[in-house]
Structures are given as C-alpha cells and as structure tokens.
Design an enzyme around this catalytic site. Structure first.
Site, PDB file in Angstrom:
ATOM      1  N   ASP A 249       0.810  -1.226   0.000  1.00 29.54           N
ATOM      2  CA  ASP A 249       0.000   0.000   0.000  1.00 29.54           C
ATOM      3  C   ASP A 249       0.846   1.280   0.000  1.00 29.54           C
ATOM      4  OD1 ASP A 249      -1.983  -1.838   0.312  1.00 29.54           O
ATOM      5  OD2 ASP A 249      -2.906  -0.894   2.063  1.00 29.54           O
ATOM      6  N   HIS A 394       3.557  -2.345   3.163  1.00 28.12           N
ATOM      7  CA  HIS A 394       3.621  -0.991   2.578  1.00 28.12           C
ATOM      8  C   HIS A 394       4.937  -0.848   1.819  1.00 28.12           C
ATOM      9  CE1 HIS A 394       0.679  -0.715   5.821  1.00 28.12           C
ATOM     10  NE2 HIS A 394       0.125   0.262   5.125  1.00 28.12           N
TER      11      HIS A 394
END
Ligand code: NI
Length: 439
Positions: A249, A394
């Site tokens: 992400d 992430h």
C-alpha cells in the site's frame, strides 16, 4: 451450425422428420419399461431416467418441433442404454447425457411458449373473420351507425393483432438468441473439459472468458448447471496448491518500491500494489513499471484520508480521481480498492460500484508501518500465514523492502505461491463479493 439449422427449422415450423426418431424413442421407451420391471433392484436409478424420458417423449408427441431429439442422444448412446437394460444393468446417466436432457427440456418449454402466442394470433384471426361476416350482414340492412360500430370493432381487433404479431416476432428473436447463447456457453464449458476430466492446461484467462459466455444464458437452470461445472474447474485448479496475496500500500515511491519490484521479479512472484492517486500522478513511470512487470495495480484513494469522515461527494472524488490518475499513469484500469485504515461505509461502497472496483481488506497485518523492523515483519508472516491469506505491507518503507527477500524465501520453502488479488478472485470464484478479507 447444427443448432442454427434447428432454430431455422423450428421457425419455419416444418414438421416432417419426426416419424423415425419418434418410433425409435417409442421402442426405446418400451424396452426401458421392460427393463424397469425386470430389474427391481435398480428402481431408483432407472426411475428418474424413465420419468425424464417419458416426460420429454410426451411433449415430443404434442410438439414435433422437438423432433430432433436424436440429435441430442446419438444412436450409439441409445443403443448402449438399450443394451444395459437387456443386460439388466442399472442405467446411470453420465453428466453429459444429463446436461443434454436438460437442454432438450428447456428448448421444448421455449417452443411451448411460442406456440401459445401463435394460438392467440389464430384466435384473433377467427374473431376478425366473424366481424367481417357481420359487416356484410349489417351492410344489407343499411344502418350507418351499426356499420360504424362494426368497423370500430374490426379496427380494434386489427390493432391487437398487430401487437400480437410484434410480440411473436420479438419472442422468436429472443428464443433464437437464448438458444444461441446457451449453445455457445455449453460449448465453451465443454472446451474446459477433456471428456469428463478438466484439461490440465486450463488458464485463468480461458476460464474467465467462458464465465462471460455462461453469464449470457437466459435460462437460470442451464446457467446454474454450467456454473457448477465451472466451479469444478476452479476447484481442480486450486487442488493441492497454496496461494497467498502479497499487497503493498501507499506507493509508488522511489527506492523502496523499486527494490520490492526487483525482489518479486527474482522470485517470479506477483503482488498487488494499492497506490495513492497523487503518488501515481507524481511517479507515472514507476506506476507503469509496476503494471508492466505483471503486478496488479489497484486504488488506495487519492490522498489517504479516513473516508467515513468525509461527505459522500468527497468520498466519490477520492475514489474517482485516484481511479483515473492510477489508470492514466500505469495504463492498467484498477478493479480493486483498499480503503485507507480499512475504514469504509456505504458511501465508499457506492462510489466503488460506480467505478467497478471491489473493496479489498486483509487477513494478515504485518504491522510493517509500526515495527519498521524486517525481522518482526518476517515473524508476523511466519506466525499468521495460511492458504488464501491477504498479507498487508507498505512499499513506502525500506524495512519492508529489506524483509521481502526472506519472506519470499519462506513462501517458497513452504510451497506457497504469491499471486495477484484479482487472480485469486478468479481462482476462488468470488466475482460477486463486494468486500474480500481473505480467500
Ligand atoms: Ni494506506
């Protein structure tokens, strides 16, 4: 082609070639009947088959538009069934034969509906004739008002008749179309099977194409039958394998995203990148590189707000602007969305439906944003991984890029295959789910 000819035949309502197959079927019915009596112990399997055949045969004698029943059960198949009865062996229908019989039944239903409309048309013709006759009689009595009245009735009848003809034409079109879709879909599903077994080289793309064909079939029964065959294909494709989805992400950003791409490429594994619209806009080449290397590019809002705190209008803006920015930059149209912080409400889902994106959460949170420690990230993966897991990471953190080689090594050692979320949706047939957390 054979099916199209049959439709043509049916449209023209030619009823010539029914005698031979009818007698054949009749003889078969008698033989089956005898077999049924003779083999009491097989009552169950034969009962069902006989009922079905008798029902079809009953309709068949009423409506010979179904006279090509022999097209569906080949001569050899009929002979084989006959032989089984003579040998007093149970008759158990193969799935393909069962499918054929279902197809015939639906086809006969459609033909029955068409006949009803045709009957209505001929009833109107009769009424019209009566009115015409009355008109002649009234003419002789020379009463203008009465003549006008009859004309009125006649005109009304003509209008109704036109409407019926239009409906008949419409039904004929629809009927032809439905048969075509059904036939195409059955052929498409058959193409995934090699005999009764699923072809080993079936690809997800091929299965997806077949699924589209099946969606067009109007008859819910036929569709359901084909869908269950497709589900069997998916099941076999998953059989004995362990899939997970690695998701990244908040990117794309410079170095850490690049390193993650390199690691995935070396391990030949695929990930899903939930990008921020503003980051994709700022680094279009990198967004494109992610897509070009075979990964899935997905939407994570434009600027990472907590969406339920925003107005419906702002939510819509976040979803749509990011959707466009990510597609423009990467060249890949996002079909997935992950709400920042996993926070969403009905407004979010409504906006997602508008852009055609599914809501994707996760089932393993590596907490990489919090720990910023590659060993800790690896430990979470090891502790919580399971087949069908959606793992949250992430690509904006160097420590995540640091952890990835060991994570992929671990996946390989444990026989896990990392692939994109959309491929997993296809493998697990979750097309209709609005929100997915795990597979
Ligand atoms: Ni985020």
């Amino acid at each position: 082609m054979r099916r199209q000819n049959r439709i043509k035949r049916m449209r023209q309502q030619k009823r010539k070639k029914w005698i031979v197959p009818a007698s054949l079927l009749f003889v078969l019915l008698i033989v089956l009947g005898l077999g049924y009596v003779a083999s009491q112990e097989n009552v169950f399997a034969q009962d069902e088959w006989l009922d079905e055949l008798e029902e079809d045969a009953g309709r068949f004698f009423i409506d010979d538009s179904a006279s090509d029943i022999d097209d569906e059960l080949s001569f050899d198949e009929v002979e084989a069934l006959e032989k089984r009865v003579i040998d007093e062996k149970p008759i158990i229908l193969l799935p393909s034969q069962k499918k054929k019989l279902n197809g015939i039944e639906k086809q006969i239903d459609d033909a029955d509906n068409m006949l009803t409309v045709q009957q209505s048309v001929s009833e109107f013709k009769d009424k019209e004739f009566e009115a015409e006759t009355e008109k002649e009689i009234v003419k002789d009595s020379v009463d203008k008002e009465e003549i006008d009245e009859v004309y009125e009735v006649l005109n009304a009848l003509k209008e109704e008749k036109t409407a019926f003809y239009a409906r008949e034409a419409e039904m004929l079109d629809l009927f032809g179309e439905q048969v075509t879709y059904r036939e195409e879909a059955i052929e498409a599903v058959d193409s995934l099977f090699d005999g009764e077994k699923i072809k080993v080289d079936t690809s997800l793309a091929a299965k997806k194409e077949v699924k589209e064909a099946v969606k067009k079939v109007a008859s819910p029964e036929v569709r359901k039958d084909l869908e269950s065959s497709l589900a069997e294909v998916s099941k076999q494709m998953r059989d004995g394998r362990k899939f997970v989805a690695l998701t990244f992400d908040d990117g794309p950003v410079g170095e850490s995203t690049e390193r993650i791409l390199k690691t995935l490429k070396e391990a030949d594994m695929k990930g899903t990148f939930f990008m921020l619209g503003r980051n994709a806009e700022a680094m279009p080449e990198l967004a494109k590189k992610v897509a070009d290397e075979g990964h899935e590019v997905a939407n994570h809002s434009f600027s990472h707000p907590e969406l339920p705190r925003l107005s419906a209008e702002k939510v819509n803006q976040q979803v749509k602007e990011a959707h466009k920015a990510i597609e423009d930059a990467s060249g890949q149209k996002p079909v997935l969305f992950r709400p920042p912080y996993g926070a969403y409400n009905d407004n979010v889902l409504k906006s997602l439906a508008e852009v055609g994106e599914k809501n994707i959460l996760w089932s393993v949170d590596t907490l990489d944003w919090k720990s910023r420690d590659s060993n800790a990230i690896l430990k979470v993966v090891k502790d919580y991984i399971h087949p069908g897991a959606i793992i949250l990471m992430h690509d904006i953190h160097d420590t995540t890029a640091d952890a990835l080689p060991a994570i992929l090594e671990y996946l390989e050692a444990e026989d896990y295959e990392a692939t994109t979320v959309s491929e997993l949706i296809e493998l697990y047939d979750l097309d209709d789910e609005e929100t997915i957390t795990d597979f």
